[in-house]
Motif scaffolding. Structure first.
Motif, short mmCIF file in Angstrom:
data_model
loop_
_atom_site.label_atom_id
_atom_site.label_comp_id
_atom_site.label_asym_id
_atom_site.label_seq_id
_atom_site.Cartn_x
_atom_site.Cartn_y
_atom_site.Cartn_z
N LEU A 267 -77.32 -44.57 -33.81
CA LEU A 267 -76.75 -44.31 -35.13
C LEU A 267 -75.70 -43.19 -35.11
CD1 LEU A 267 -80.03 -44.64 -37.21
CD2 LEU A 267 -78.06 -46.19 -37.25
N MET A 268 -75.52 -42.54 -33.97
CA MET A 268 -74.46 -41.54 -33.85
C MET A 268 -73.13 -42.16 -33.43
SD MET A 268 -76.57 -38.46 -31.97
CE MET A 268 -78.06 -37.77 -32.70
N GLN A 269 -73.18 -43.45 -33.08
CA GLN A 269 -71.96 -44.13 -32.66
C GLN A 269 -71.05 -44.40 -33.85
OE1 GLN A 269 -73.29 -46.87 -28.98
NE2 GLN A 269 -74.39 -47.35 -30.85
N LYS A 270 -69.81 -44.73 -33.57
CA LYS A 270 -68.84 -45.00 -34.62
C LYS A 270 -69.26 -46.22 -35.44
CE LYS A 270 -63.92 -45.85 -35.43
NZ LYS A 270 -62.58 -46.05 -34.81
N LYS A 271 -69.12 -46.11 -36.76
CA LYS A 271 -69.50 -47.21 -37.65
C LYS A 271 -68.34 -48.19 -37.83
CE LYS A 271 -73.24 -44.79 -38.52
NZ LYS A 271 -74.50 -45.09 -37.82
N LYS A 272 -68.72 -49.46 -38.07
CA LYS A 272 -67.71 -50.48 -38.35
C LYS A 272 -67.46 -50.65 -39.84
CE LYS A 272 -68.57 -53.20 -34.16
NZ LYS A 272 -67.24 -52.98 -33.56
N ASP A 273 -68.41 -50.14 -40.68
CA ASP A 273 -68.28 -50.30 -42.13
C ASP A 273 -68.44 -48.95 -42.82
OD1 ASP A 273 -68.23 -53.26 -42.15
OD2 ASP A 273 -70.31 -53.07 -41.45
N THR A 274 -67.83 -48.84 -44.00
CA THR A 274 -68.05 -47.63 -44.80
C THR A 274 -69.39 -47.69 -45.53
OG1 THR A 274 -66.84 -48.64 -46.64
CG2 THR A 274 -65.59 -47.21 -45.14
N GLN A 275 -69.84 -48.88 -45.86
CA GLN A 275 -71.16 -49.10 -46.47
C GLN A 275 -71.78 -50.33 -45.83
OE1 GLN A 275 -71.77 -47.83 -50.90
NE2 GLN A 275 -70.07 -49.25 -50.87
N SER A 276 -73.09 -50.29 -45.65
CA SER A 276 -73.80 -51.45 -45.13
C SER A 276 -74.13 -52.41 -46.27
CB SER A 276 -75.08 -51.02 -44.43
OG SER A 276 -74.80 -50.21 -43.30
N ALA A 277 -74.48 -53.63 -45.91
CA ALA A 277 -74.87 -54.64 -46.90
C ALA A 277 -76.14 -54.21 -47.64
CB ALA A 277 -75.09 -55.98 -46.22
N TYR A 278 -76.35 -54.82 -48.78
CA TYR A 278 -77.50 -54.44 -49.62
C TYR A 278 -78.83 -54.55 -48.88
CZ TYR A 278 -74.63 -54.62 -53.90
OH TYR A 278 -73.69 -54.39 -54.86
N SER A 279 -78.98 -55.57 -48.03
CA SER A 279 -80.26 -55.77 -47.36
C SER A 279 -80.59 -54.61 -46.42
CB SER A 279 -80.27 -57.08 -46.57
OG SER A 279 -79.27 -57.09 -45.57
N LEU A 280 -79.60 -53.82 -46.06
CA LEU A 280 -79.80 -52.61 -45.27
C LEU A 280 -79.75 -51.37 -46.16
CD1 LEU A 280 -77.32 -53.62 -42.43
CD2 LEU A 280 -79.81 -53.65 -42.24
N ARG A 281 -78.74 -51.31 -46.99
CA ARG A 281 -78.50 -50.12 -47.80
C ARG A 281 -79.57 -49.90 -48.86
NH1 ARG A 281 -73.58 -50.27 -51.85
NH2 ARG A 281 -72.88 -51.77 -50.30
N CYS A 282 -80.12 -50.98 -49.40
CA CYS A 282 -81.03 -50.88 -50.54
C CYS A 282 -82.50 -51.04 -50.16
CB CYS A 282 -80.66 -51.91 -51.60
SG CYS A 282 -79.00 -51.69 -52.26
N VAL A 283 -82.82 -50.83 -48.89
CA VAL A 283 -84.22 -50.91 -48.46
C VAL A 283 -85.11 -49.97 -49.29
CG1 VAL A 283 -85.80 -50.37 -46.56
CG2 VAL A 283 -83.77 -51.77 -46.14
N PRO A 284 -84.75 -48.71 -49.53
CA PRO A 284 -85.64 -47.86 -50.32
C PRO A 284 -85.85 -48.36 -51.75
CG PRO A 284 -84.07 -46.53 -49.10
CD PRO A 284 -83.60 -47.96 -48.99
N GLN A 285 -84.78 -48.88 -52.35
CA GLN A 285 -84.90 -49.33 -53.74
C GLN A 285 -85.81 -50.56 -53.85
OE1 GLN A 285 -82.11 -48.37 -52.24
NE2 GLN A 285 -81.15 -46.81 -53.55
N VAL A 286 -85.70 -51.48 -52.89
CA VAL A 286 -86.46 -52.73 -52.97
C VAL A 286 -87.88 -52.55 -52.44
CG1 VAL A 286 -86.57 -55.13 -52.23
CG2 VAL A 286 -84.37 -54.12 -52.88
N LEU A 287 -88.02 -52.03 -51.22
CA LEU A 287 -89.36 -51.82 -50.69
C LEU A 287 -90.10 -50.75 -51.48
CD1 LEU A 287 -89.07 -52.10 -46.81
CD2 LEU A 287 -89.41 -53.87 -48.53
N GLY A 288 -89.36 -49.80 -52.03
CA GLY A 288 -89.99 -48.79 -52.88
C GLY A 288 -90.58 -49.40 -54.14
N ALA A 289 -89.84 -50.32 -54.74
CA ALA A 289 -90.36 -51.01 -55.92
C ALA A 289 -91.60 -51.84 -55.57
CB ALA A 289 -89.27 -51.89 -56.53
N SER A 290 -91.57 -52.49 -54.42
CA SER A 290 -92.74 -53.23 -53.97
C SER A 290 -93.92 -52.29 -53.75
CB SER A 290 -92.44 -53.99 -52.67
OG SER A 290 -91.53 -55.04 -52.91
#
Length: 508
Positions: A267-290
């Motif tokens: 995760l210290m390597q250079k990123k290809k995107d400024t933001q990841s897709a929802y299925s990655l970015r929103c893990v806390p919001q979705v799994l948290g709700a579950s």
């Protein structure tokens, strides 16, 4: 071995699991038995003075206004059990049938149900000698309780019906004889007391919640492993962001993800995107709700398992009775429908992450279907996503709520029912499907990391990867993958991944 006390008030999900699955032994205290005896004595006084008591000296359901003689009470108990044992389908798994025994015993141990200590003790004998009633899983509408399944359980008390000993199915009379037990000659009231409650849905639901909590931990670790293996953008898990939206589950899951990926050099390597897709970015919001939803389901089943879920109930000191609807399964039915929805969404999001890993248009330069050589000759992990998609689709159908339906029964005397047992069975099936989906996610995430080496995974994700690789080898060419999926499911269900990760990082 330490025994678990059945006292009507202190059961929890962990204790039920220990009795139902680990076969820990149970007992009733002298205090509990004295309370139950006093309640039985009070019931006899009510009968002696000529009180009309529903289900004791009357018929039941639509026949509740028909008065019976005191002498008919014992026969009524036997006949109502036989008549109500009219279920259908496959037998409940033995752990759920044992949980039915435990939970119904816990209701009667409260001392409001009008049974003899001798009858109550039979529950402990069946559990401790591992005589497991054959209980068909279908046929309950969830009100007045789980009549058909619990009546089938109650048959065993009379030496009727069937039971399992060491997973061998046989007549109950034979099972009792093998284990040195005598059948119970039920008296007035005791028949209805054995089956008039929501303990089947609660038994299935209790073990489902236990499994869902374990699944949620696995799902967080699997999600973190994909986030790590894909070199996703980690800004989305910053504690400052989540503190501004103070849902408990969201903030806990975000913290878990941060801890699991900590120290990752991938995760210290250079990123290809400024933001990841929802299925990655929103893990806390979705799994948290579950997580929050599963927590609600836990609360509901633990209230139910320690309640006087019966009708009628008998007040010892006042020497009177109350008839109402404490058998109604609606609180558990809602909890089970919510549990199924919450777990279904865990699987829904996991499948999207699997697709993102396998799809060369989305996986940040990883090989198509995570196979490095012989593309075309080898399919790689392509078809695992098909399986995940099929299970997700099935879950969406199963997640349709059962508790919104009601079909009147017993000549419209019981004109609203909960369908809670259907909800619980559906939740159980959704959990099994989602275990497989998350297992596929683990397998694909571990394979994805092979293409990130020599960069290192995080503090927790590296441990998960190592546990997987102890049992499932890197995919170099096509092989029979269902065997890997079976192994992966076992690693999840036996808690091996969680156990090893939590030696270093606690997944809350």
């Amino acid at each position: 071995m330490k025994m678990i006390e059945i006292d009507g008030a202190t059961l929890n999900i962990e204790k039920v699991k220990k009795v139902a699955r680990d076969k820990e032994k149970v007992f009733f205290s002298e205090k509990t038995m004295e309370k139950v005896q006093k309640n039985w004595n009070a019931l006899q006084e009510m009968l002696d003075r000529g009180d009309i008591l529903y289900g004791v000296n009357t018929g039941i359901g639509a026949f509740g206004n028909i008065i019976l003689s005191k002498d008919q009470g014992s026969e009524l108990s036997k006949r109502m059990i036989r008549a109500h044992a009219a279920g259908w389908g496959n037998p409940l798994p033995e752990d759920e049938a044992r949980a039915c025994l435990l939970l119904r015993a816990n209701v009667l141990a409260r001392g409001y149900s009008g049974v003899r200590p001798k009858t109550l003790q039979m529950f402990a004998e069946l559990l401790n000698k591992n005589i497991v009633p054959v209980i068909y899983e279908k046929g309950s509408v969830g009100t007045s309780g789980d009549l058909a399944p619990l009546a089938q359980m109650a048959l065993v008390f009379m030496g009727e019906g069937e039971a399992f000993i060491d997973s061998k199915r046989m007549d109950a009379e034979k099972a009792l004889k093998i284990k040195g037990l005598e059948k119970i000659e039920l008296e007035a009231r005791e028949g209805l007391a054995l089956f008039n409650g929501a303990q089947t849905m609660t038994a299935i639901g209790t073990l489902a919640v236990y499994d869902a909590e374990k699944l949620l931990k696995n799902a967080q670790i699997a999600a973190a492993l994909i986030i790590d293996s894909l070199n996703a953008v980690t800004l989305a898990f910053d504690s400052r962001l989540h503190a501004l939206r103070p849902f408990e589950g969201q903030n806990i899951v975000a913290k878990n993800i941060r801890n699991l990926i900590d120290k990752s050099t991938v995760l210290m390597q250079k990123k290809k995107d400024t933001q990841s897709a929802y299925s990655l970015r929103c893990v806390p919001q979705v799994l948290g709700a579950s997580r929050d939803a599963i927590g609600y389901s836990r609360k509901q089943v633990e209230i139910e398992m320690n309640s006087v879920a019966d009708n009628p109930i008998f007040l010892t000191e006042e020497k009177t009775y109350l008839a109402g609807g404490n058998f109604h399964g609606q609180p558990v039915a809602y909890a089970m429908d919510l549990l199924g929805i919450a777990v279904s969404e865990i699987g829904n999001m996991a499948e999207r992450r699997v697709n993102r890993l396998l799809n060369p248009a989305l996986n940040a330069g990883l090989p198509a279907f995570l196979i490095a050589e012989g593309e075309g000759l080898n399919s790689g992990l392509m078809i695992t996503q098909y399986t995940a998609a099929a299970l997700v689709s099935e879950n969406k159908i199963l997640a349709s709520p059962a508790s919104v339906d009601s079909i009147p029964c017993s000549a419209d005397q019981e004109d609203h029912v909960s369908m809670g047992t259907i909800a619980a069975r559906k939740a159980r099936e959704i959990i099994r499907n989602t275990e497989a989906i998350v297992g596929i996610e683990f397998m694909c995430a571990a394979q994805a990391y092979e293409f990130q080496k020599p960069a290192r995974l995080g503090a927790g994700t590296s441990i998960a990867y190592s546990v997987i690789r102890q049992s499932i080898q890197k995919v170099k060419e096509d092989r029979i993958f269902y065997k890997d999926l079976d192994i992966m499911a076992l690693l999840m269900r036996n808690g091996k991944i969680i156990e090893e990760v939590e030696k270093t990082i606690k997944v809350i």
